[in-house]
Design a protein around this motif. Structure first.
Motif, mmCIF file in Angstrom:
data_model
loop_
_atom_site.group_PDB
_atom_site.id
_atom_site.type_symbol
_atom_site.label_atom_id
_atom_site.label_comp_id
_atom_site.label_asym_id
_atom_site.label_seq_id
_atom_site.Cartn_x
_atom_site.Cartn_y
_atom_site.Cartn_z
ATOM 1 N N MET A 1 0.835 -1.172 0.000
ATOM 2 C CA MET A 1 0.000 0.000 0.000
ATOM 3 C C MET A 1 0.884 1.241 0.000
ATOM 4 O O MET A 1 1.928 1.284 0.630
ATOM 5 C CB MET A 1 -0.905 0.002 1.238
ATOM 6 N N VAL A 2 0.443 2.274 -0.686
ATOM 7 C CA VAL A 2 1.171 3.536 -0.765
ATOM 8 C C VAL A 2 0.718 4.435 0.377
ATOM 9 O O VAL A 2 -0.470 4.564 0.649
ATOM 10 C CB VAL A 2 0.933 4.211 -2.126
ATOM 11 N N THR A 3 1.685 5.062 1.035
ATOM 12 C CA THR A 3 1.417 5.887 2.212
ATOM 13 C C THR A 3 2.039 7.261 2.038
ATOM 14 O O THR A 3 3.115 7.395 1.456
ATOM 15 C CB THR A 3 2.027 5.219 3.461
ATOM 16 N N ILE A 4 1.365 8.281 2.561
ATOM 17 C CA ILE A 4 1.942 9.626 2.657
ATOM 18 C C ILE A 4 2.368 9.796 4.102
ATOM 19 O O ILE A 4 1.549 9.742 5.009
ATOM 20 C CB ILE A 4 0.916 10.706 2.267
ATOM 21 N N ARG A 5 3.668 9.936 4.315
ATOM 22 C CA ARG A 5 4.181 10.046 5.678
ATOM 23 C C ARG A 5 5.399 10.948 5.726
ATOM 24 O O ARG A 5 5.837 11.463 4.709
ATOM 25 C CB ARG A 5 4.515 8.665 6.235
ATOM 26 N N MET A 6 5.950 11.122 6.930
ATOM 27 C CA MET A 6 7.093 11.998 7.118
ATOM 28 C C MET A 6 8.376 11.176 7.186
ATOM 29 O O MET A 6 8.407 10.110 7.786
ATOM 30 C CB MET A 6 6.935 12.816 8.400
ATOM 31 N N ALA A 7 9.440 11.698 6.546
ATOM 32 C CA ALA A 7 10.769 11.119 6.623
ATOM 33 C C ALA A 7 11.650 12.125 7.358
ATOM 34 O O ALA A 7 11.692 13.298 6.991
ATOM 35 C CB ALA A 7 11.319 10.835 5.232
ATOM 36 N N ARG A 8 12.348 11.676 8.394
ATOM 37 C CA ARG A 8 13.108 12.596 9.237
ATOM 38 C C ARG A 8 14.438 12.958 8.596
ATOM 39 O O ARG A 8 15.126 12.148 8.015
ATOM 40 C CB ARG A 8 13.373 11.970 10.600
ATOM 41 N N SER B 1 10.540 15.678 5.787
ATOM 42 C CA SER B 1 10.019 15.745 4.433
ATOM 43 C C SER B 1 8.728 14.954 4.405
ATOM 44 O O SER B 1 8.640 13.872 4.988
ATOM 45 C CB SER B 1 11.002 15.128 3.441
ATOM 46 N N ILE B 2 7.721 15.474 3.736
ATOM 47 C CA ILE B 2 6.469 14.742 3.575
ATOM 48 C C ILE B 2 6.566 14.040 2.226
ATOM 49 O O ILE B 2 6.718 14.694 1.191
ATOM 50 C CB ILE B 2 5.267 15.693 3.662
ATOM 51 N N VAL B 3 6.525 12.711 2.268
ATOM 52 C CA VAL B 3 6.807 11.906 1.086
ATOM 53 C C VAL B 3 5.726 10.861 0.839
ATOM 54 O O VAL B 3 4.974 10.500 1.739
ATOM 55 C CB VAL B 3 8.171 11.199 1.215
ATOM 56 N N VAL B 4 5.697 10.382 -0.399
ATOM 57 C CA VAL B 4 4.859 9.250 -0.778
ATOM 58 C C VAL B 4 5.794 8.056 -0.882
ATOM 59 O O VAL B 4 6.823 8.121 -1.568
ATOM 60 C CB VAL B 4 4.170 9.484 -2.139
ATOM 61 N N THR B 5 5.457 6.967 -0.193
ATOM 62 C CA THR B 5 6.328 5.800 -0.189
ATOM 63 C C THR B 5 5.522 4.525 -0.011
ATOM 64 O O THR B 5 4.342 4.566 0.354
ATOM 65 C CB THR B 5 7.388 5.913 0.930
ATOM 66 N N ASP B 6 6.160 3.410 -0.249
ATOM 67 C CA ASP B 6 5.552 2.111 0.014
ATOM 68 C C ASP B 6 5.547 1.911 1.531
ATOM 69 O O ASP B 6 6.554 2.156 2.196
ATOM 70 C CB ASP B 6 6.373 1.016 -0.670
ATOM 71 N N SER B 7 4.437 1.480 2.074
ATOM 72 C CA SER B 7 4.311 1.370 3.527
ATOM 73 C C SER B 7 5.242 0.323 4.127
ATOM 74 O O SER B 7 5.507 0.350 5.321
ATOM 75 C CB SER B 7 2.870 1.057 3.907
ATOM 76 N N ARG B 8 5.760 -0.584 3.322
ATOM 77 C CA ARG B 8 6.645 -1.630 3.845
ATOM 78 C C ARG B 8 8.086 -1.175 3.982
ATOM 79 O O ARG B 8 8.896 -1.850 4.608
ATOM 80 C CB ARG B 8 6.589 -2.860 2.931
ATOM 81 N N LYS B 9 8.429 -0.022 3.433
ATOM 82 C CA LYS B 9 9.802 0.479 3.503
ATOM 83 C C LYS B 9 10.065 1.162 4.845
ATOM 84 O O LYS B 9 9.146 1.692 5.467
ATOM 85 C CB LYS B 9 10.053 1.489 2.385
ATOM 86 N N GLY C 1 -5.485 6.595 -4.018
ATOM 87 C CA GLY C 1 -5.666 5.658 -2.919
ATOM 88 C C GLY C 1 -4.583 5.662 -1.864
ATOM 89 O O GLY C 1 -4.570 4.789 -0.999
ATOM 90 N N ALA C 2 -3.668 6.627 -1.908
ATOM 91 C CA ALA C 2 -2.628 6.709 -0.881
ATOM 92 C C ALA C 2 -3.266 7.074 0.455
ATOM 93 O O ALA C 2 -4.167 7.895 0.531
ATOM 94 C CB ALA C 2 -1.583 7.748 -1.261
ATOM 95 N N GLN C 3 -2.786 6.457 1.522
ATOM 96 C CA GLN C 3 -3.309 6.700 2.870
ATOM 97 C C GLN C 3 -2.328 7.574 3.648
ATOM 98 O O GLN C 3 -1.162 7.208 3.795
ATOM 99 C CB GLN C 3 -3.490 5.375 3.613
#
Length: 86
Positions: A1-8, A18-26, A64-66
């Motif tokens: 699943m694709v997630t929008i989350r923060m990378a420190r 940084s607010i990024v789009v990434t694979d939730s398993r990474k 569909g990104a969460q």
């Protein structure tokens, strides 16, 4: 699943996200698909605290990104300030 989350980023005791789009398993700070903005919790004075690319965020949410809990809160706050400024 694709997630929008923060990378420190940043240095010790001076976080920058940084607010990024990434694979939730990474892992949190590993590679990402696209950078959508940034959040600087320690911004002072004229520094920008939150910058978001709204049209790209809308695009990814449409696909569909969460968003993570914290990113969802930041999006809601940004929408409030945009409405108040208008």
């Amino acid at each position: 699943m694709v997630t929008i989350r923060m990378a420190r980023g940043g240095s010790k005791k001076r976080p920058f996200y940084s607010i990024v789009v990434t694979d939730s398993r990474k892992p949190r700070d590993s590679g990402y698909i696209e950078r959508l903005g940034y959040f600087n919790p320690s911004a002072r004075g004229q520094e920008v605290r939150l910058h978001l690319e709204q049209e790209r965020i809308t695009h990814w949410l449409g696909l569909g990104a969460q968003p993570s809990d914290r990113v969802a809160t930041l999006l809601k706050d940004a929408a409030k300030t945009a409405v108040a400024a208008a």
